[in-house]
Design a protein around this motif. Structure first.
Motif, PDB file in Angstrom:
ATOM      1  N   PHE A 245      19.279   4.915 -14.915  1.00 44.57           N
ATOM      2  CA  PHE A 245      19.425   5.532 -16.235  1.00 44.57           C
ATOM      3  C   PHE A 245      18.345   6.576 -16.515  1.00 44.57           C
ATOM      4  O   PHE A 245      18.333   7.185 -17.579  1.00 44.57           O
ATOM      5  CB  PHE A 245      19.417   4.465 -17.339  1.00 44.57           C
ATOM      6  CG  PHE A 245      18.242   3.534 -17.282  1.00 44.57           C
ATOM      7  CD1 PHE A 245      17.021   3.890 -17.822  1.00 44.57           C
ATOM      8  CD2 PHE A 245      18.368   2.287 -16.693  1.00 44.57           C
ATOM      9  CE1 PHE A 245      15.928   3.030 -17.765  1.00 44.57           C
ATOM     10  CE2 PHE A 245      17.287   1.407 -16.631  1.00 44.57           C
ATOM     11  CZ  PHE A 245      16.067   1.787 -17.174  1.00 44.57           C
ATOM     12  N   GLU A 246      17.435   6.789 -15.584  1.00 39.38           N
ATOM     13  CA  GLU A 246      16.355   7.744 -15.800  1.00 39.38           C
ATOM     14  C   GLU A 246      16.745   9.117 -15.255  1.00 39.38           C
ATOM     15  O   GLU A 246      17.406   9.228 -14.214  1.00 39.38           O
ATOM     16  CB  GLU A 246      15.060   7.228 -15.155  1.00 39.38           C
ATOM     17  CG  GLU A 246      14.534   6.009 -15.892  1.00 39.38           C
ATOM     18  CD  GLU A 246      13.448   5.242 -15.164  1.00 39.38           C
ATOM     19  OE1 GLU A 246      12.840   4.351 -15.798  1.00 39.38           O
ATOM     20  OE2 GLU A 246      13.209   5.500 -13.960  1.00 39.38           O
ATOM     21  N   ASN A 247      16.324  10.152 -15.940  1.00 43.94           N
ATOM     22  CA  ASN A 247      16.726  11.533 -15.663  1.00 43.94           C
ATOM     23  C   ASN A 247      16.376  11.939 -14.224  1.00 43.94           C
ATOM     24  O   ASN A 247      15.208  11.913 -13.833  1.00 43.94           O
ATOM     25  CB  ASN A 247      16.064  12.474 -16.661  1.00 43.94           C
ATOM     26  CG  ASN A 247      16.593  13.881 -16.596  1.00 43.94           C
ATOM     27  OD1 ASN A 247      17.390  14.234 -15.728  1.00 43.94           O
ATOM     28  ND2 ASN A 247      16.154  14.713 -17.523  1.00 43.94           N
ATOM     29  N   GLU A 248      17.386  12.334 -13.473  1.00 44.03           N
ATOM     30  CA  GLU A 248      17.156  12.695 -12.074  1.00 44.03           C
ATOM     31  C   GLU A 248      16.577  14.101 -11.907  1.00 44.03           C
ATOM     32  O   GLU A 248      15.950  14.400 -10.878  1.00 44.03           O
ATOM     33  CB  GLU A 248      18.460  12.600 -11.283  1.00 44.03           C
ATOM     34  CG  GLU A 248      19.502  13.628 -11.677  1.00 44.03           C
ATOM     35  CD  GLU A 248      20.752  13.552 -10.816  1.00 44.03           C
ATOM     36  OE1 GLU A 248      21.570  14.475 -10.922  1.00 44.03           O
ATOM     37  OE2 GLU A 248      20.887  12.592 -10.061  1.00 44.03           O
ATOM     38  N   LYS A 249      16.742  14.989 -12.883  1.00 42.68           N
ATOM     39  CA  LYS A 249      16.364  16.396 -12.686  1.00 42.68           C
ATOM     40  C   LYS A 249      14.870  16.590 -12.446  1.00 42.68           C
ATOM     41  O   LYS A 249      14.482  17.272 -11.485  1.00 42.68           O
ATOM     42  CB  LYS A 249      16.842  17.231 -13.872  1.00 42.68           C
ATOM     43  CG  LYS A 249      18.354  17.390 -13.920  1.00 42.68           C
ATOM     44  CD  LYS A 249      18.785  18.282 -15.072  1.00 42.68           C
ATOM     45  CE  LYS A 249      20.295  18.451 -15.087  1.00 42.68           C
ATOM     46  NZ  LYS A 249      20.748  19.307 -16.224  1.00 42.68           N
ATOM     47  N   PRO A 250      13.975  16.028 -13.281  1.00 40.24           N
ATOM     48  CA  PRO A 250      12.548  16.215 -12.980  1.00 40.24           C
ATOM     49  C   PRO A 250      12.126  15.548 -11.681  1.00 40.24           C
ATOM     50  O   PRO A 250      11.268  16.068 -10.958  1.00 40.24           O
ATOM     51  CB  PRO A 250      11.847  15.594 -14.184  1.00 40.24           C
ATOM     52  CG  PRO A 250      12.851  14.741 -14.850  1.00 40.24           C
ATOM     53  CD  PRO A 250      14.177  15.347 -14.570  1.00 40.24           C
ATOM     54  N   ALA A 251      12.739  14.407 -11.355  1.00 39.51           N
ATOM     55  CA  ALA A 251      12.405  13.735 -10.099  1.00 39.51           C
ATOM     56  C   ALA A 251      12.810  14.601  -8.903  1.00 39.51           C
ATOM     57  O   ALA A 251      12.059  14.726  -7.923  1.00 39.51           O
ATOM     58  CB  ALA A 251      13.098  12.379 -10.035  1.00 39.51           C
TER      59      ALA A 251
ATOM     60  N   GLY B 279       0.787  -1.223   0.000  1.00 38.92           N
ATOM     61  CA  GLY B 279       0.000   0.000   0.000  1.00 38.92           C
ATOM     62  C   GLY B 279       0.820   1.275   0.000  1.00 38.92           C
ATOM     63  O   GLY B 279       0.239   2.373  -0.065  1.00 38.92           O
ATOM     64  N   LYS B 280       2.140   1.168   0.075  1.00 36.87           N
ATOM     65  CA  LYS B 280       2.968   2.383   0.080  1.00 36.87           C
ATOM     66  C   LYS B 280       2.777   3.131  -1.231  1.00 36.87           C
ATOM     67  O   LYS B 280       2.907   2.568  -2.320  1.00 36.87           O
ATOM     68  CB  LYS B 280       4.437   2.028   0.287  1.00 36.87           C
ATOM     69  CG  LYS B 280       5.374   3.224   0.190  1.00 36.87           C
ATOM     70  CD  LYS B 280       6.772   2.918   0.710  1.00 36.87           C
ATOM     71  CE  LYS B 280       6.781   2.984   2.235  1.00 36.87           C
ATOM     72  NZ  LYS B 280       8.164   3.070   2.758  1.00 36.87           N
ATOM     73  N   ARG B 281       2.503   4.416  -1.133  1.00 37.25           N
ATOM     74  CA  ARG B 281       2.237   5.253  -2.301  1.00 37.25           C
ATOM     75  C   ARG B 281       3.547   5.803  -2.851  1.00 37.25           C
ATOM     76  O   ARG B 281       4.328   6.433  -2.134  1.00 37.25           O
ATOM     77  CB  ARG B 281       1.281   6.385  -1.939  1.00 37.25           C
ATOM     78  CG  ARG B 281      -0.067   5.885  -1.424  1.00 37.25           C
ATOM     79  CD  ARG B 281      -0.966   7.015  -0.954  1.00 37.25           C
ATOM     80  NE  ARG B 281      -1.466   7.821  -2.084  1.00 37.25           N
ATOM     81  CZ  ARG B 281      -1.020   9.010  -2.398  1.00 37.25           C
ATOM     82  NH1 ARG B 281      -0.027   9.582  -1.701  1.00 37.25           N
ATOM     83  NH2 ARG B 281      -1.531   9.680  -3.429  1.00 37.25           N
ATOM     84  N   LEU B 282       3.768   5.594  -4.143  1.00 37.43           N
ATOM     85  CA  LEU B 282       4.996   6.018  -4.781  1.00 37.43           C
ATOM     86  C   LEU B 282       4.698   6.646  -6.131  1.00 37.43           C
ATOM     87  O   LEU B 282       3.689   6.336  -6.757  1.00 37.43           O
ATOM     88  CB  LEU B 282       5.938   4.815  -4.979  1.00 37.43           C
ATOM     89  CG  LEU B 282       6.391   4.072  -3.726  1.00 37.43           C
ATOM     90  CD1 LEU B 282       7.015   2.733  -4.100  1.00 37.43           C
ATOM     91  CD2 LEU B 282       7.379   4.907  -2.920  1.00 37.43           C
ATOM     92  N   VAL B 283       5.602   7.507  -6.564  1.00 35.27           N
ATOM     93  CA  VAL B 283       5.598   8.006  -7.935  1.00 35.27           C
ATOM     94  C   VAL B 283       6.816   7.421  -8.630  1.00 35.27           C
ATOM     95  O   VAL B 283       7.914   7.414  -8.068  1.00 35.27           O
ATOM     96  CB  VAL B 283       5.644   9.547  -7.976  1.00 35.27           C
ATOM     97  CG1 VAL B 283       5.888  10.051  -9.392  1.00 35.27           C
ATOM     98  CG2 VAL B 283       4.349  10.127  -7.424  1.00 35.27           C
ATOM     99  N   SER B 284       6.646   6.916  -9.832  1.00 38.33           N
ATOM    100  CA  SER B 284       7.739   6.326 -10.601  1.00 38.33           C
ATOM    101  C   SER B 284       8.002   7.181 -11.833  1.00 38.33           C
ATOM    102  O   SER B 284       7.081   7.804 -12.383  1.00 38.33           O
ATOM    103  CB  SER B 284       7.371   4.903 -11.018  1.00 38.33           C
ATOM    104  OG  SER B 284       8.402   4.302 -11.774  1.00 38.33           O
ATOM    105  N   TYR B 285       9.261   7.235 -12.263  1.00 42.43           N
ATOM    106  CA  TYR B 285       9.577   8.000 -13.469  1.00 42.43           C
ATOM    107  C   TYR B 285       8.906   7.372 -14.691  1.00 42.43           C
ATOM    108  O   TYR B 285       8.236   8.044 -15.456  1.00 42.43           O
ATOM    109  CB  TYR B 285      11.091   8.060 -13.666  1.00 42.43           C
ATOM    110  CG  TYR B 285      11.508   8.948 -14.824  1.00 42.43           C
ATOM    111  CD1 TYR B 285      11.907  10.258 -14.598  1.00 42.43           C
ATOM    112  CD2 TYR B 285      11.496   8.482 -16.133  1.00 42.43           C
ATOM    113  CE1 TYR B 285      12.265  11.084 -15.649  1.00 42.43           C
ATOM    114  CE2 TYR B 285      11.842   9.296 -17.192  1.00 42.43           C
ATOM    115  CZ  TYR B 285      12.230  10.596 -16.956  1.00 42.43           C
ATOM    116  OH  TYR B 285      12.584  11.414 -18.005  1.00 42.43           O
TER     117      TYR B 285
END
Length: 296
Positions: free
Chosen positions: A248-254, A190-196
């Motif tokens: 490998f996913e862009n860290e700036k928007p995160a 149930g932990k709520r997360l946002v993924s790139y």
């Protein structure tokens, strides 16, 4: 006469007289081959944890490795569709072409998530066969391992017992680790997360994580400023525990969104060697669960 006998022996020597050459598209499959084949295989891994497996240049060194490969092991489900077909053509190796025994796709042996009902490129970089990031569910690793051991035994019959014995030993360790992970991760449900990107869908399916949004507005489409602003407005009333992404996913928007929401931006290993501690498949899972637990 002795020379003739020796020549005949060399000509009919089985493949196992040398190490099997395996071309693995991603680190997770290179690691799985290593578990099952051990010293019986020489493994070339085309990508690292810090390279997007969707996008790769067919470098001369990779073409040469594919040309000499006895077995190709990739994710499939079109994950490598942008680079693998031209690499296979340029390799000139008939044994690892689609339909032959040297061609092995892990996604063929698992139940795939997020299979689209409509194939429309306006929806982004969708995968018609479903989500190809199949390696982050332990059941999928188990199924692929069994199929892979049989394929190795088919290609290299002289070492068939070695592959099956190694598989049995690996699955014992895997099942023990699996039980430990499920006990450790019980509080993650149930932990709520946002993924790139949709890189962690199988992990979420296994652990019961709630991926409430992705930074990408559509798969494969980088987040714009407007998209990030929409997410900030959407998520501010009830922020997620963290934003997760692959190396490998862009860290700036995160980082932009995490700073404004006041939640961690967590780079999970995603695959083998994604962190210093994730040196094989078992430590990949252990490290991933540890890092998720630290998100609060």
């Amino acid at each position: 006469m002795n020379r003739i006998v020796l020549l005949l022996v060399l000509l009919v020597s089985p493949l196992s007289a040398r190490a099997l050459d395996v071309f693995a598209c991603e680190p997770e499959w290179g690691a799985l081959v290593a578990e099952i084949a051990g010293d019986a295989a020489e493994i070339t891994v085309a990508t690292t944890a810090f390279q997007d497996p969707h996008h790769l240049q067919a470098r001369p060194s990779l073409i040469a490795a594919a040309r000499g490969a006895d077995l190709l092991v990739c994710s499939g489900a079109d994950l490598e569709v942008g680079w693998l077909p031209p690499l296979l053509r340029r390799s000139g190796n008939p044994g690892i072409q689609a339909g032959n025994s040297g061609y092995f796709l892990a996604a063929d042996y698992v139940r795939k998530l997020e299979v689209p009902k409509v194939i429309d490129r306006s929806h982004g970089d969708i995968h018609p066969q479903g989500n190809p990031h199949v390696h982050l569910h332990p059941r999928n690793i188990e199924r692929v391992a069994k199929a892979l051991a049989e394929r190795l035994a088919e290609i290299d019959t002289a070492n068939a017992s070695t592959y099956r014995d190694n598989l049995e030993e690996f699955l014992i360790r895997w099942d023990e680790a699996w039980m430990t992970w499920e006990a450790q991760a019980a509080d993650l449900e149930g932990k709520r997360l946002v993924s790139y990107h949709l890189s962690f869908s199988y992990l979420a399916d296994w652990l019961g994580l709630d991926i409430v949004a992705t930074l990408e507005p559509k798969p494969g489409i980088p987040p714009s400023g407007a998209q990030l602003a929409r997410l900030l407005k959407q998520l501010t009333p009830n922020p997620p525990a963290a934003i997760i992404r692959a190396p490998f996913e862009n860290e700036k928007p995160a980082k932009w969104l995490s700073d404004r929401l006041g939640v961690p931006d967590t780079e999970l290993p995603y695959t083998v060697n994604g962190t210093d501690a994730a040196i094989d498949l078992i430590t990949l899972y252990s490290e991933t669960i540890r890092m998720l637990q630290e998100t609060g």
